[in-house]
Design an enzyme around this catalytic site. Structure first.
Site, PDB file in Angstrom:
ATOM      1  N   ARG A  44     -68.139 -35.090 -27.123  1.00  0.00           N
ATOM      2  CA  ARG A  44     -68.822 -33.752 -27.238  1.00  0.00           C
ATOM      3  C   ARG A  44     -68.242 -32.847 -25.876  1.00  0.00           C
ATOM      4  O   ARG A  44     -68.697 -33.117 -24.601  1.00  0.00           O
ATOM      5  CB  ARG A  44     -70.530 -34.069 -27.412  1.00  0.00           C
ATOM      6  CG  ARG A  44     -71.142 -34.311 -28.756  1.00  0.00           C
ATOM      7  CD  ARG A  44     -72.391 -34.758 -28.479  1.00  0.00           C
ATOM      8  NE  ARG A  44     -73.350 -34.095 -27.563  1.00  0.00           N
ATOM      9  CZ  ARG A  44     -74.253 -34.348 -27.257  1.00  0.00           C
ATOM     10  NH1 ARG A  44     -74.480 -35.031 -27.160  1.00  0.00           N
ATOM     11  NH2 ARG A  44     -74.908 -33.125 -26.469  1.00  0.00           N
ATOM     12  N   GLY A 147     -70.424 -58.813 -19.445  1.00  0.00           N
ATOM     13  CA  GLY A 147     -71.284 -59.895 -18.871  1.00  0.00           C
ATOM     14  C   GLY A 147     -72.433 -59.090 -18.624  1.00  0.00           C
ATOM     15  O   GLY A 147     -72.648 -58.594 -19.555  1.00  0.00           O
ATOM     16  N   LYS A 202     -75.547 -62.038 -28.652  1.00  0.00           N
ATOM     17  CA  LYS A 202     -76.371 -61.798 -27.617  1.00  0.00           C
ATOM     18  C   LYS A 202     -77.630 -60.831 -28.021  1.00  0.00           C
ATOM     19  O   LYS A 202     -78.662 -60.776 -27.942  1.00  0.00           O
ATOM     20  CB  LYS A 202     -76.429 -61.257 -26.096  1.00  0.00           C
ATOM     21  CG  LYS A 202     -75.231 -60.439 -25.615  1.00  0.00           C
ATOM     22  CD  LYS A 202     -75.862 -59.342 -25.153  1.00  0.00           C
ATOM     23  CE  LYS A 202     -74.825 -58.100 -24.944  1.00  0.00           C
ATOM     24  NZ  LYS A 202     -75.090 -57.220 -24.246  1.00  0.00           N
ATOM     25  N   ARG A 266     -81.216 -51.692 -25.119  1.00  0.00           N
ATOM     26  CA  ARG A 266     -81.758 -51.272 -26.592  1.00  0.00           C
ATOM     27  C   ARG A 266     -82.522 -52.116 -27.359  1.00  0.00           C
ATOM     28  O   ARG A 266     -82.947 -51.382 -28.073  1.00  0.00           O
ATOM     29  CB  ARG A 266     -80.107 -50.476 -26.762  1.00  0.00           C
ATOM     30  CG  ARG A 266     -80.013 -48.941 -25.671  1.00  0.00           C
ATOM     31  CD  ARG A 266     -78.885 -49.050 -26.179  1.00  0.00           C
ATOM     32  NE  ARG A 266     -77.894 -47.775 -25.373  1.00  0.00           N
ATOM     33  CZ  ARG A 266     -76.944 -47.258 -25.154  1.00  0.00           C
ATOM     34  NH1 ARG A 266     -75.971 -47.422 -25.949  1.00  0.00           N
ATOM     35  NH2 ARG A 266     -76.155 -46.216 -24.197  1.00  0.00           N
TER      36      ARG A 266
END
Length: 349
Positions: A44, A147, A202, A266
């Protein structure tokens, strides 16, 4: 960490001005920086303009003052011009489309570094494979950085380590020196497959940890999910040719623990909201920018589908991943998913 600062003569391009891309642009400068600076590409134009005028990326990394030496642009040709090192920080499911749009803009012989953690839907390719497929570069030119690297903490200069995996040791060492700073310590590794699989899987396990926390389960449950999740990651990784030592290191256990336990994750946060009874589409609507916000991607929601398909193609059993997929895409409640997992036939560890 004491060490020799190695300055690159050509600019480094960071393609993607999300939290992680922005944090790594800062790391590059803090580590000594290329003489030609770091160019940060933002999708953007308004984000690029704000970074250049305020020295902050308020949209994705608020509260962090970016050092001089970082220049933002919304023009990919501008970002890639003359860059001998390109960090690819776009979402996994958009990697192919972005690379196709950038066409012949990447310099011959450039090192391409994948920051994305995902398996492409449909093709079931890892990101390094997608990069080679689209650009036609030698696989030895492609590296993976992965990592326990929560962007907000690294932006605050909190100590962290990472893995740079590349089949070309010389390129891996060059990247290691380029990114080594007083707070960020990269380790090299030749196991690209293991480094990628650890980073992808993960996110799915972190969703499961979040779901359990949202329901109200405690640390025993979390430890069980993390440990059994690691067993799934190792099974899939070994089937693909990964080294167990990679999955026991920073790119495996390290990334898994950080993502499964951090409130900044998140994937864990989304899982927790699902565990509290929120609806998936409502959560995603607030995360993808469709509600007027800046938007960000939760890779595990898509990865649970592609990882499960990849595991199936190798006849690898991944019950936790399957449960997360059913919750995210089949409407199964978190409580029923937990009951199904606990109701499986008993076996040896």
């Amino acid at each position: 960490m004491a060490g020799i600062v190695v300055r690159s003569e050509s600019a480094v391009a960071v393609m993607g001005a999300g939290a992680w891309g922005t944090a790594l642009a800062k790391v590059l400068i803090d580590a000594g920086g290329p003489e030609a600076g770091v160019v940060l590409w933002a999708r953007r134009p308004d984000v690029a303009e704000r970074i250049n005028t305020t020295r902050c990326n308020r949209a994705y990394l608020p509260g962090t003052l970016l050092p001089p030496g970082i220049r933002a642009t919304a023009d990919p040709a501008d970002a890639l011009r003359g860059a001998s090192t390109v960090l690819l920080g776009v979402p996994a499911q958009r990697m192919r489309a972005n690379l196709e749009r950038w066409g012949g803009l990447v310099a011959d012989g450039a090192t391409l570094v994948s920051l994305a953690k995902g398996i492409e839907l449909g093709t079931l390719m890892r990101m390094s494979q997608v990069i080679v497929s689209v650009t036609g570069v030698d696989p030895a030119q492609v590296a993976v950085l992965s990592g326990p690297n929560l962007a907000s903490e690294i932006a605050q200069c909190q100590p962290a380590a990472t893995v740079i995996a590349c089949s070309d040791l010389g390129r891996a060492v060059a990247l290691q020196r380029m990114l080594s700073s007083g707070y960020f310590r990269p380790y090299t590794n030749s196991d690209v497959v293991g480094t990628e699989i650890g980073g992808v899987c993960k996110n799915v396990i972190a969703l499961a940890c979040g779901m359990a926390a949202g329901v109200g389960f405690g640390e025993n449950t979390a430890a069980t999910i993390i440990t059994r999740g690691l067993a799934e990651i190792i099974r899939l990784g070994m089937a693909l040719g990964a080294q167990v030592t990679t999955l026991a290191g920073l790119a495996g256990v390290g990334d898994l623990v950080a993502t499964c336990t951090s409130p900044h994750s998140r994937n864990r946060s989304l899982g927790e909201r699902l565990g509290r009874g929120e609806i998936m589409q409502s959560i995603l609507h607030g995360m993808d920018g469709s509600d007027g916000g800046d938007g960000y991607v939760v890779e595990g929601v898509t990865s649970c589908a592609s990882v499960l398909a990849l595991a199936s193609s190798y006849d690898v059993e991944m019950p936790l991943t399957d449960a997360v997929h059913r919750v995210c895409h089949k409407g199964l409640s978190v409580e029923k998913a937990m009951a199904l997992l606990l109701g499986r036939s008993t076996k040896s560890e």
